[in-house]
Design an enzyme around this catalytic site. Structure first.
Site, short mmCIF file in Angstrom:
data_model
loop_
_atom_site.label_atom_id
_atom_site.label_comp_id
_atom_site.label_asym_id
_atom_site.label_seq_id
_atom_site.Cartn_x
_atom_site.Cartn_y
_atom_site.Cartn_z
N HIS A 118 0.87 -1.18 0.00
CA HIS A 118 0.00 0.00 0.00
C HIS A 118 0.91 1.23 0.00
O HIS A 118 2.01 1.18 0.56
CB HIS A 118 -0.83 -0.06 1.29
N ASP A 155 3.28 -4.72 8.10
CA ASP A 155 2.06 -3.93 7.92
C ASP A 155 0.88 -4.90 8.02
O ASP A 155 0.60 -5.65 7.09
CB ASP A 155 2.11 -3.24 6.55
N GLN A 211 -4.27 -5.40 6.86
CA GLN A 211 -5.28 -6.31 6.30
C GLN A 211 -5.29 -7.67 6.99
O GLN A 211 -6.00 -8.58 6.54
CB GLN A 211 -5.05 -6.51 4.80
N LYS A 220 -10.35 -1.51 10.52
CA LYS A 220 -10.57 -2.55 9.50
C LYS A 220 -10.96 -3.83 10.24
O LYS A 220 -12.01 -3.87 10.85
CB LYS A 220 -9.31 -2.70 8.63
N CYS A 280 -4.80 2.53 -3.69
CA CYS A 280 -3.62 3.14 -3.05
C CYS A 280 -2.40 2.23 -3.15
O CYS A 280 -1.62 2.10 -2.18
CB CYS A 280 -3.89 3.49 -1.58
C1 LIG Z 1 -2.02 -3.05 3.43
C2 LIG Z 1 -2.44 -1.68 3.91
N1 LIG Z 1 -1.56 -0.92 4.57
C3 LIG Z 1 -1.88 0.30 5.02
C4 LIG Z 1 -3.13 0.82 4.83
C5 LIG Z 1 -3.44 2.19 5.35
O1 LIG Z 1 -4.36 2.11 6.40
P1 LIG Z 1 -4.97 3.44 7.06
O2 LIG Z 1 -5.97 3.95 6.10
O3 LIG Z 1 -5.55 2.98 8.34
O4 LIG Z 1 -3.85 4.38 7.24
C6 LIG Z 1 -4.08 0.07 4.14
C7 LIG Z 1 -5.44 0.61 3.89
O5 LIG Z 1 -6.18 0.13 3.08
C8 LIG Z 1 -3.73 -1.21 3.67
O6 LIG Z 1 -4.60 -1.97 2.99
#
Ligand SMILES: Cc1ncc(COP(=O)(O)O)c(C=O)c1O
Length: 393
Positions: free
Chosen positions: A112, A188, A191, A214, A351
């Site tokens: 992301h 990270d 998900q 999430k 994103c």
């Molecule tokens: C794999 C991953 N990392 C980071 C994020 C960013 O999350 P946040 O919107 O809570 O900052 C997302 C959001 O969809 C994501 O899917």
């Protein structure tokens, strides 16, 4: 397995729509909203800053939420930091470590943007960033990380579950490889947390970043960062609430987690997140994971059987199903699904532009499943997509 239909009662909006955009954000159960309402109506005060009863009560509830999240992830509560989202958690690591020109970071093409841009920006400081390419299904081969390691590699960072492919990375092996090479690891977990059994303590990573809004079912504006060695990380923000001594000459910072939480935090959000984690724990992440995966696999298999539909990602996937109707723009497909059947799916690059370009497309339609989705919703999605394909037949 929990009773899916009684669970759905806790999410009133599910009576209105087929909500299949859980990778973006999840719906919030009534119990969580009530916990936040209780804060506002019964004891709202500031956290850690007052002797009066409301401030004390607020502080207790806020710290109880920290205990809940810490025990849910099996991490030390003093190393459990509340943030506003996964993006902030990751940026806190990127800005809080002390980088030198020539340091090396390994990340991947499917991240992301929130786990890519903070590292790319460090290139301006002379930090070298290697971006590992996945296989065609979005799976990273840990051997590729091992081969990219040098004696200058300080950090390896990967997403646990890809929001583009639904692929699940072998994070246990990646942690071992990175540590063997002397590097730290940031996972990270935006998900993965709440979507599958997860023991961050046993995983042994140095940093774990996730969103509260999430899979953990907390409200928007909440996130979590775990830092194994908090004293090695400089706080991103300084100011009120995180110091114990200030003179005109300087200041002394409190230990973790206070050290990282300058200013008034999202108190109702954190209290809601604490309740949300209890809710997820009661249902059980084994059952949640099994349920979401079963729906996603079924949807992926049946969508792939439709002519003019291309499905991406591996067979063994988390609850994320990206696809395209050949000849139609992903946004148009998402609009039609919403307008005609009240199906909420995400469309576009999610994103994660490098990951999407790797697929050779401009964007995808993404159905992502949550613990409250049903087989009937999979049927609805498959039938509706099938009808959409008639537009290009
Ligand atoms: C794999 C991953 N990392 C980071 C994020 C960013 O999350 P946040 O919107 O809570 O900052 C997302 C959001 O969809 C994501 O899917």
């Amino acid at each position: 397995m929990y009773d899916i239909y009684s669970v759905r009662e806790d999410f009133p909006v599910l009576k209105e729509v087929a909500y299949l955009d859980n990778a973006a954000t999840t719906q919030t159960p009534v119990q969580v909203v009530l916990a936040m309402e209780e804060y506002f109506f019964k004891y709202a005060g500031n956290h850690g800053r007052g002797a009066h009863r409301l401030a004390r009560q607020t502080t207790n509830h806020y710290e109880d939420a920290r205990e809940n999240v810490a025990s849910f992830l099996n991490i030390d509560y003093k190393k459990t930091i509340f943030t506003k989202n996964a993006t902030e958690s990751i940026n806190m690591v990127a800005h809080g470590l002390d980088w030198n020109a020539g340091d090396h970071i390994i990340t991947t093409l499917i991240e992301h943007h929130s786990n890519l841009l903070p590292w790319m920006r460090l290139r301006e400081q002379g930090v070298e960033v290697t971006i590992i390419t996945p296989d065609e299904y979005g799976t990273i081969n840990p051997n590729d990380i091992e081969n990219a390691m040098t004696d200058r590699t300080r950090l390896v960072t990967v997403d646990h579950v890809s929001n583009v492919f639904g692929s699940i990375q072998d994070v246990a092996r990646i942690v071992k490889i990175a540590h063997k090479g002397g590097a730290q690891v940031l996972i990270d977990g935006a998900q993965s947390a709440g979507h599958m059994p997860l023991d961050v303590g046993a995983l042994g990573c140095d940093f774990f970043a996730t969103a509260g809004h999430k899979g953990l079912l907390g409200p928007q504006g909440t996130g979590v960062l775990y830092v194994k060695e908090p004293d090695m990380l400089s706080p991103l923000f300084v100011g009120g609430g995180m110091v114990h001594e200030v003179t005109v000459m300087g200041f002394e910072i409190e230990p973790s987690p206070t050290r990282f939480e300058a200013g008034t935090p999202n108190i109702p959000g954190v209290i809601g997140l604490g309740r949300a984690v209890e809710y997820v724990r009661e249902l059980g992440t084994v059952d949640i994971g099994r349920h979401e995966t079963a729906l996603a696999k079924d949807a992926a298999r049946r969508l792939a059987e439709i002519d003019a539909v291309e499905v991406y990602g591996p067979e063994e996937r988390a609850g994320v199903v990206p696809f395209n109707v050949i000849g139609l723009n992903a946004h148009d497909v998402a609009m039609i699904l919403d307008e005609t059947k009240k199906i909420c799916v995400r469309s576009g690059h999610h994103c994660a532009m490098p990951g999407i370009r790797f697929l050779g497309v401009e964007g995808t339609v993404r159905a992502s499943f949550g613990l409250y989705n049903t087989r009937e919703e999979v049927d609805l999605l498959v039938d509706s997509v099938s009808q959409v394909t008639s537009l290009v037949a």
